[in-house]
Enzyme design. Structure first.
Site, PDB file in Angstrom:
ATOM      1  CE  LYS A 118      -4.421   1.057   0.226  1.00 26.37           C
ATOM      2  NZ  LYS A 118      -5.581   0.282  -0.234  1.00 26.37           N
ATOM      3  CG  ASP A 172      -7.342   3.402  -0.692  1.00 26.35           C
ATOM      4  OD1 ASP A 172      -7.803   2.249  -0.626  1.00 26.35           O
ATOM      5  OD2 ASP A 172      -7.449   4.200   0.261  1.00 26.35           O
TER       6      ASP A 172
HETATM    7  P1  NDP Z   1     -12.855   8.049  -2.731  1.00 25.68           P
HETATM    8  O1  NDP Z   1     -11.782   9.038  -2.521  1.00 25.68           O
HETATM    9  O2  NDP Z   1     -13.381   7.830  -4.098  1.00 25.68           O
HETATM   10  O3  NDP Z   1     -14.097   8.357  -1.786  1.00 25.68           O
HETATM   11  C1  NDP Z   1     -13.958   8.417  -0.419  1.00 25.68           C
HETATM   12  C2  NDP Z   1     -15.276   8.826   0.190  1.00 25.68           C
HETATM   13  O4  NDP Z   1     -15.200   8.693   1.601  1.00 25.68           O
HETATM   14  C3  NDP Z   1     -15.620  10.277  -0.074  1.00 25.68           C
HETATM   15  O5  NDP Z   1     -16.997  10.433  -0.107  1.00 25.68           O
HETATM   16  C4  NDP Z   1     -14.996  10.974   1.119  1.00 25.68           C
HETATM   17  O6  NDP Z   1     -15.562  12.233   1.415  1.00 25.68           O
HETATM   18  C5  NDP Z   1     -15.274   9.985   2.224  1.00 25.68           C
HETATM   19  N1  NDP Z   1     -14.216  10.088   3.236  1.00 25.68           N
HETATM   20  C6  NDP Z   1     -12.891   9.948   3.059  1.00 25.68           C
HETATM   21  N2  NDP Z   1     -12.218  10.150   4.189  1.00 25.68           N
HETATM   22  C7  NDP Z   1     -13.149  10.440   5.106  1.00 25.68           C
HETATM   23  C8  NDP Z   1     -13.097  10.752   6.478  1.00 25.68           C
HETATM   24  N3  NDP Z   1     -11.925  10.823   7.137  1.00 25.68           N
HETATM   25  N4  NDP Z   1     -14.271  10.964   7.132  1.00 25.68           N
HETATM   26  C9  NDP Z   1     -15.440  10.900   6.464  1.00 25.68           C
HETATM   27  N5  NDP Z   1     -15.555  10.607   5.158  1.00 25.68           N
HETATM   28  C10 NDP Z   1     -14.432  10.389   4.500  1.00 25.68           C
HETATM   29  O7  NDP Z   1     -12.270   6.681  -2.128  1.00 25.68           O
HETATM   30  P2  NDP Z   1     -12.781   5.189  -2.379  1.00 25.68           P
HETATM   31  O8  NDP Z   1     -14.230   5.163  -2.612  1.00 25.68           O
HETATM   32  O9  NDP Z   1     -11.879   4.580  -3.381  1.00 25.68           O
HETATM   33  O10 NDP Z   1     -12.425   4.499  -0.991  1.00 25.68           O
HETATM   34  C11 NDP Z   1     -13.358   4.409   0.074  1.00 25.68           C
HETATM   35  C12 NDP Z   1     -12.951   3.301   1.022  1.00 25.68           C
HETATM   36  O11 NDP Z   1     -12.902   2.053   0.317  1.00 25.68           O
HETATM   37  C13 NDP Z   1     -11.555   3.439   1.650  1.00 25.68           C
HETATM   38  O12 NDP Z   1     -11.577   2.871   2.941  1.00 25.68           O
HETATM   39  C14 NDP Z   1     -10.685   2.579   0.753  1.00 25.68           C
HETATM   40  O13 NDP Z   1      -9.510   2.150   1.406  1.00 25.68           O
HETATM   41  C15 NDP Z   1     -11.637   1.429   0.470  1.00 25.68           C
HETATM   42  N6  NDP Z   1     -11.368   0.612  -0.702  1.00 25.68           N
HETATM   43  C16 NDP Z   1     -11.238   1.173  -1.938  1.00 25.68           C
HETATM   44  C17 NDP Z   1     -11.039   0.371  -3.037  1.00 25.68           C
HETATM   45  C18 NDP Z   1     -10.982   0.927  -4.410  1.00 25.68           C
HETATM   46  O14 NDP Z   1     -10.914   0.126  -5.361  1.00 25.68           O
HETATM   47  N7  NDP Z   1     -11.040   2.230  -4.621  1.00 25.68           N
HETATM   48  C19 NDP Z   1     -10.895  -1.090  -2.911  1.00 25.68           C
HETATM   49  C20 NDP Z   1     -11.130  -1.578  -1.575  1.00 25.68           C
HETATM   50  C21 NDP Z   1     -11.336  -0.747  -0.526  1.00 25.68           C
HETATM   51  P3  NDP Z   1     -14.798  13.574   0.987  1.00 25.68           P
HETATM   52  O15 NDP Z   1     -14.932  13.651  -0.484  1.00 25.68           O
HETATM   53  O16 NDP Z   1     -15.482  14.647   1.730  1.00 25.68           O
HETATM   54  O17 NDP Z   1     -13.371  13.393   1.427  1.00 25.68           O
HETATM   55  O1  2IT Z   2      -7.938  -1.467  -0.656  1.00 24.63           O
HETATM   56  C1  2IT Z   2      -7.905  -1.949  -1.805  1.00 24.63           C
HETATM   57  O2  2IT Z   2      -8.054  -3.157  -1.999  1.00 24.63           O
HETATM   58  C2  2IT Z   2      -7.695  -1.037  -2.923  1.00 24.63           C
HETATM   59  N1  2IT Z   2      -7.624   0.164  -2.715  1.00 24.63           N
HETATM   60  C3  2IT Z   2      -7.555  -1.577  -4.315  1.00 24.63           C
HETATM   61  C4  2IT Z   2      -6.160  -2.076  -4.539  1.00 24.63           C
HETATM   62  C5  2IT Z   2      -5.837  -2.471  -5.953  1.00 24.63           C
HETATM   63  O3  2IT Z   2      -4.658  -2.795  -6.168  1.00 24.63           O
HETATM   64  O4  2IT Z   2      -6.690  -2.474  -6.834  1.00 24.63           O
END
Ligand code: NDP
Ligand code: 2IT
Length: 460
Positions: free
Chosen positions: A140, A180
């Site tokens: 990561k 992420d």
């Molecule tokens: P994005 O940046 O696309 O979206 C994040 C969302 O969560 C936004 O709405 C953001 O609001 C909100 N957010 C972020 N930080 C905070 C905080 N500290 N408090 C409250 N709200 C918060 O990220 P993702 O959708 O990609 O990721 C979301 C979650 O999913 C994370 O935990 C990530 O690790 C996990 N994840 C992501 C994957 C991926 O493929 N993208 C795969 C597996 C897990 P704002 O815009 O106001 O910051």
């Molecule tokens: O937390 C996760 O699994 C991710 N942000 C996606 C990682 C990836 O390599 O696609």
């Protein structure tokens, strides 16, 4: 040759006290890293029955070795903002485990990023990636950079500076980053462009989440959210339940959240609330996803804008309040520790039936206990959100084969991977004496494959 001899005699020290002892060492060695220690604690506690059954893993020092990253890289990221001022951020890449494949895991750009957060995410990633059944190790990275309010030019210059250092540590067979929080298609594009320029060759498999026109995979954008809903659907079906006519609350409004809402609605659920870090919206008519996509994916604005387009909806300041909205299914898809014990109790009181963690570690350890004690169906992040990295690995496979699968082909593979993760985790939970407990099942199933590879590779 039998590499793993499961009939080894049990050591004098009980499995429980051995695991606790290793955890104490981890605590001493990483004193200021609460998120990392939280992730380690959850996994270690789940593994006690494994150490009871297979003393070989203790003899081989698997626990002591798996919890120490192969390496942690930290570097300066200097860039110039639009006013001409020099800015400096801190970049990270934690290469945690390459026991079963090249390091694989996303990059997070968020002001809260520090070593503890990147290490918890990297540690979780080892087990998640193993669960997918694909040959990918755990890693990561990220930076304490805040993309909010930055111009396209600033984002590009930041990504270019970040890659100017990161490039020497990654490669299609070495370490493959992706997105992420704060890192989506736009950022991956700038990162890929700079890597390509520095290397002087087109190595498509060095990053995933790329644009479809230059080596990206169809369905990667949707994969994490869709996968979470496929996983929750398995949990529901096993109990004779469905998404049909259920009230669904999904936190966040980013990549994972948007596509979890889309699939939940396709499965007949009524998604009534979502959020960003400022507040949440409730729309009892069902959230209009086209509006959310336009606000978040195109205009990059705040979720509060939603009520300007849908005056019947409500906007409430403060993101944690979203868990006060009564629902049948809750999908935390924003960030770590967004559901604490009090929020969990409230969800239970309001009759929640299932939780699917789209985010990484969104529930505190105390919140998880509340869900399990109250027999709420609970899909832990490393199982429920594995669809994103699973499709990333499918993107790597397409890049290696120099071909591109259709949306339907990738979606079908994603669906069967999620079903398989559910079944494997349920089976491990049963085998190790915790039937129905997907936290224990996912941790054990993810661990075993990595541990056996580590035994096979010798003490390294
Ligand atoms: P994005 O940046 O696309 O979206 C994040 C969302 O969560 C936004 O709405 C953001 O609001 C909100 N957010 C972020 N930080 C905070 C905080 N500290 N408090 C409250 N709200 C918060 O990220 P993702 O959708 O990609 O990721 C979301 C979650 O999913 C994370 O935990 C990530 O690790 C996990 N994840 C992501 C994957 C991926 O493929 N993208 C795969 C597996 C897990 P704002 O815009 O106001 O910051
Ligand atoms: O937390 C996760 O699994 C991710 N942000 C996606 C990682 C990836 O390599 O696609």
């Amino acid at each position: 040759m039998q590499i793993v001899d499961y009939d080894q005699q049990v050591d004098a020290l009980s499995a429980k006290s051995y695991v606790d002892q290793v955890f104490e060492t981890v605590k001493k060695r990483n004193p200021h890293e609460p998120e990392f220690l939280q992730a380690v604690k959850e996994i270690f506690d789940s593994l006690v029955p494994v150490f009871e059954k297979h003393p070989i893993y203790k003899q081989q020092g698997i626990l002591e070795r798996i919890v120490e990253p192969d390496r942690i890289i930290s570097f300066r990221v200097p860039w110039v903002d639009d006013s001409g001022k020099v800015q400096v951020n801190r970049g990270f890449r934690v290469q945690f485990s390459s026991a079963i494949g090249p390091y694989k895991g996303g990059l997070r750009f968020h002001p809260s990023v520090n070593a503890s957060i990147i290490k918890f995410l990297g540690f979780e990633q080892i087990f998640k990636n193993s669960l997918t059944g694909q040959p990918i190790g755990g890693g990561k990275g990220g930076a304490d950079f805040d993309p909010k309010g930055k111009s396209d030019g600033e984002i590009m210059r930041f990504c270019q500076s970040f890659m100017t250092e990161l490039y020497r540590h990654i490669g299609p067979d070495l370490d493959v980053p992706a997105g992420d929080i704060g890192v989506g298609g736009r950022e991956i594009g700038y990162l890929f462009g700079m890597y390509k320029r520095i290397r002087g060759s087109f190595e498509a498999g060095v990053l995933t989440g790329k644009g479809i026109g230059y080596g990206g995979s169809l369905t990667r954008t949707e994969a994490t959210g869709y996968g979470t809903v496929y996983f929750v659907n398995e949990m529901l079906e096993a109990k004779g339940l469905t998404f049909e006519n259920s009230r669904v609350v999904v936190s966040g409004s980013g990549n994972v959240s948007i596509y979890a809402m889309e699939k939940a609605a396709q499965f007949g659920g009524k998604v009534i609330a979502c959020s960003d870090s400022n507040g949440y919206i409730v729309d009892e008519n069902g959230i209009n996803l086209e509006t959310v996509k336009r606000i978040k994916e195109v205009e990059r604005k705040r979720i509060s804008e939603y009520v300007l387009h849908h005056p019947e909806a409500q906007y409430i300041e403060g993101c944690s309040g979203i868990w006060t909205v009564p629902c049948d299914i809750a999908l935390p898809c924003a960030t770590q520790n967004e559901i604490d014990e009090a929020a969990a109790k409230l969800l239970v009181t309001n009759g929640v039936k299932a939780i699917g963690e789209g985010a990484n570690m969104p529930s505190t350890l105390e919140a998880i206990d509340v869900f399990l004690e109250n027999e709420v169906l609970f899909g832990p992040g490393k199982a429920a959100n594995a669809g994103g990295v699973a499709v990333s690995a499918l993107e790597m496979a397409q890049n290696s084969a120099r071909l591109a699968w259709t949306f339907e082909e990738v979606d079908q593979k994603l669906h069967s991977i999620m079903t398989n993760i559910y079944q494997t985790s349920m089976k491990a939970a049963e085998e190790y004496g915790c039937p129905g407990n997907l936290v224990v099942g996912a941790n054990i199933a993810g661990f075993l494959k990595v541990a056996d590879a580590m035994v096979a590779h010798g003490i390294i």
